[in-house]
Every structure is written in C-alpha cells, then in structure tokens.
Design a protein around this motif. Structure first.
Motif, mmCIF file in Angstrom:
data_model
loop_
_atom_site.group_PDB
_atom_site.id
_atom_site.type_symbol
_atom_site.label_atom_id
_atom_site.label_comp_id
_atom_site.label_asym_id
_atom_site.label_seq_id
_atom_site.Cartn_x
_atom_site.Cartn_y
_atom_site.Cartn_z
ATOM 1 N N TYR A 166 0.801 -1.291 -0.162
ATOM 2 C CA TYR A 166 0.066 0.155 0.136
ATOM 3 C C TYR A 166 0.779 1.227 -0.109
ATOM 4 O O TYR A 166 0.450 2.367 -0.184
ATOM 5 N N ALA A 167 2.075 1.232 0.236
ATOM 6 C CA ALA A 167 3.024 2.317 0.310
ATOM 7 C C ALA A 167 3.061 3.198 -1.202
ATOM 8 O O ALA A 167 3.294 2.440 -2.135
ATOM 9 N N GLY A 168 2.987 4.346 -1.293
ATOM 10 C CA GLY A 168 3.128 5.003 -2.331
ATOM 11 C C GLY A 168 1.827 5.391 -3.088
ATOM 12 O O GLY A 168 1.558 6.321 -3.084
ATOM 13 N N ASP A 169 1.514 4.347 -3.515
ATOM 14 C CA ASP A 169 0.530 4.560 -4.468
ATOM 15 C C ASP A 169 -0.991 4.687 -3.975
ATOM 16 O O ASP A 169 -1.911 5.231 -4.621
ATOM 17 N N TYR A 170 -1.049 4.216 -2.630
ATOM 18 C CA TYR A 170 -2.425 4.272 -1.994
ATOM 19 C C TYR A 170 -2.259 4.980 -0.872
ATOM 20 O O TYR A 170 -2.324 4.323 0.225
ATOM 21 N N PRO A 171 -2.401 6.193 -0.702
ATOM 22 C CA PRO A 171 -1.981 6.969 0.366
ATOM 23 C C PRO A 171 -2.934 7.095 1.291
ATOM 24 O O PRO A 171 -2.686 7.401 2.727
ATOM 25 N N LEU A 173 -4.319 4.240 2.500
ATOM 26 C CA LEU A 173 -4.480 2.625 3.129
ATOM 27 C C LEU A 173 -3.123 2.523 3.728
ATOM 28 O O LEU A 173 -2.666 1.402 3.927
ATOM 29 N N GLY A 174 -2.720 3.390 4.461
ATOM 30 C CA GLY A 174 -1.523 3.333 5.274
ATOM 31 C C GLY A 174 -1.573 2.293 6.171
ATOM 32 O O GLY A 174 -0.554 1.728 6.701
ATOM 33 N N GLU A 175 -2.727 2.105 6.775
ATOM 34 C CA GLU A 175 -3.026 1.016 7.870
ATOM 35 C C GLU A 175 -3.867 -0.301 7.309
ATOM 36 O O GLU A 175 -4.208 -0.977 8.232
ATOM 37 N N ALA A 176 -4.022 -0.378 5.925
ATOM 38 C CA ALA A 176 -4.837 -1.525 5.421
ATOM 39 C C ALA A 176 -4.095 -2.657 5.775
ATOM 40 O O ALA A 176 -4.999 -3.749 5.896
ATOM 41 N N HIS A 177 -2.721 -2.919 5.948
ATOM 42 C CA HIS A 177 -2.116 -4.286 6.177
ATOM 43 C C HIS A 177 -2.504 -4.630 7.848
ATOM 44 O O HIS A 177 -2.041 -5.897 8.014
#
Length: 216
Positions: A166-171, A173-177
């Motif tokens: 999610y890093a970079g392309d999906y700002p 979704l930083g906690e989606a993991h």
C-alpha cells in the motif's frame, strides 16, 4: 444379546456427523461413502434414513437453520425493532459457525421446516407489529440479503498484511495491512453498523407508514 459395537444409526446422528464433516473439510467432502466411514457403518445403511444425497443435504441445511433463535418473536405483538436486531444477530451467528454451507443456505426455503419457521416467525412478527404484508415481505428479504452478504466472506481478510503493498500508490491505505489481524473486530463491527443503520431507517419508514394510514 451383546450390544452393537457402534451406536445404532439415527437421522440425528447422521446429520450431526455430516455437519461436522462439512464444517471441517467443505461441502465437496460430503459423500455417502465418506460419511459412512466417519460413522463406522456400511454405505447402504445410510439409505435407510436418507434416500439420496440431496435429501441428506437438505437435512443438514435445515439442521443449521434450526440453530437460529426465534424466541424473540414470541414476545407480545407491537415491538419489532429489538426482535429484528436479535434475530439478525442469531441468524448471522449460525451462518458464521458453518461458513462452508453459506452458499447452499442462501437458497430459498423450499420445503425445509426450519427455514419456513424462520420466514413465518419474522413475517408474522412484523405484520403483528403493524407493518403491511407487502412491507413485511420486503423487510424479510432485505434482512436476509444483508445477513447472508455479511457471512459470505470477510472484508478485512481480503487485505494482505504486507505494508509495502500500500506504500506510495495508495496514500489512504497506510494502515490497511493491519485489517487482516483485526478481522473479527472489523467484520463484526461492520455488521453491527449496517444492521443498526438498516433498523434506524426502518423506524423512519414505519413512522411514515403510520402517518400515511392516518391521513387516509
């Protein structure tokens, strides 16, 4: 006379073993040969209780639907919000306990006794509380769609636990993991949010129905 080495077969024992087998290994594992092996009997002996595999599957489905609590609809007529909430939670609980069977359970009630008892209790409870028959039918269908949709899969489990995805392309979704490890909390929270929103909306609809009747 010596006692039989294995307990005598009964419909209840066969169905319980079939449910356990499907829960553990999936619907594809259910066959008369495999079930007979689990029960320690010969395959043909099962046919004394169930003529076909489809008849057995019907009994399995109805057994699971029998786990749905309907006691809340036995309360005096007039109240419908709390029974609807309690019934939906019990319904989802039964489905979540048997996820392998959810796609089959989503089929119509057919002739299954417990499925028809559910439909009768919910429809009757809503009509007795003042809903029109048409609205009660639509609400029953609506709640069924919602409950089954919530049990068909996990929203949270669909996100991988790799932060780099999610890093970079999906700002945003930083906690989606983190969702996967919080699966139960997220999924149950989503169900409760949707359920209460649905019932809150129905409360407003019920009030409009009452005003419409008064005006006419």
């Amino acid at each position: 006379m010596a006692r039989p080495r294995n307990p005598l077969l009964s419909r209840e024992r066969i169905v319980a073993a079939a449910v356990a087998l499907v829960d553990a290994e999936g619907l594809a594992a259910l066959s008369t040969r495999r079930l007979a092996a689990e029960l320690g009997v010969s395959g043909p002996s099962l046919y004394n209780h169930f003529a076909t595999k489809d008849a057995l599957l019907d009994a399995v489905i109805d057994h699971v639907l029998g786990e749905v609590d309907l006691s809340m609809w036995a309360e005096p007529p007039g109240e419908w919000q709390l029974p609807l909430l309690a019934w939906a939670r019990s319904y989802r609980g039964a489905l979540v306990a048997h996820p392998q069977l959810v796609p089959v359970l989503a089929q119509g009630p057919g002739r299954r006794a417990n499925a028809l008892r559910i439909a009768d209790a919910v429809f009757g409870g809503l009509v007795d509380a003042g809903w029109s028959k048409g609205e009660a039918t639509r609400i029953g269908a609506l709640m069924r769609y919602f409950v089954f949709g919530s049990a068909l899969g996990s929203f949270a489990a669909g996100f991988v636990d790799d932060e780099q995805v999610y890093a970079g392309d999906y700002p945003h979704l930083g906690e989606a993991h983190l969702l996967a490890e919080r699966q139960r909390q997220v999924d149950e929270g989503a169900f409760e949010t949707g359920l209460t929103a649905l019932v809150d909306g129905l409360v407003l609809r019920f009030a409009r129905q009452g005003r419409s009747r008064s005006a006419s």
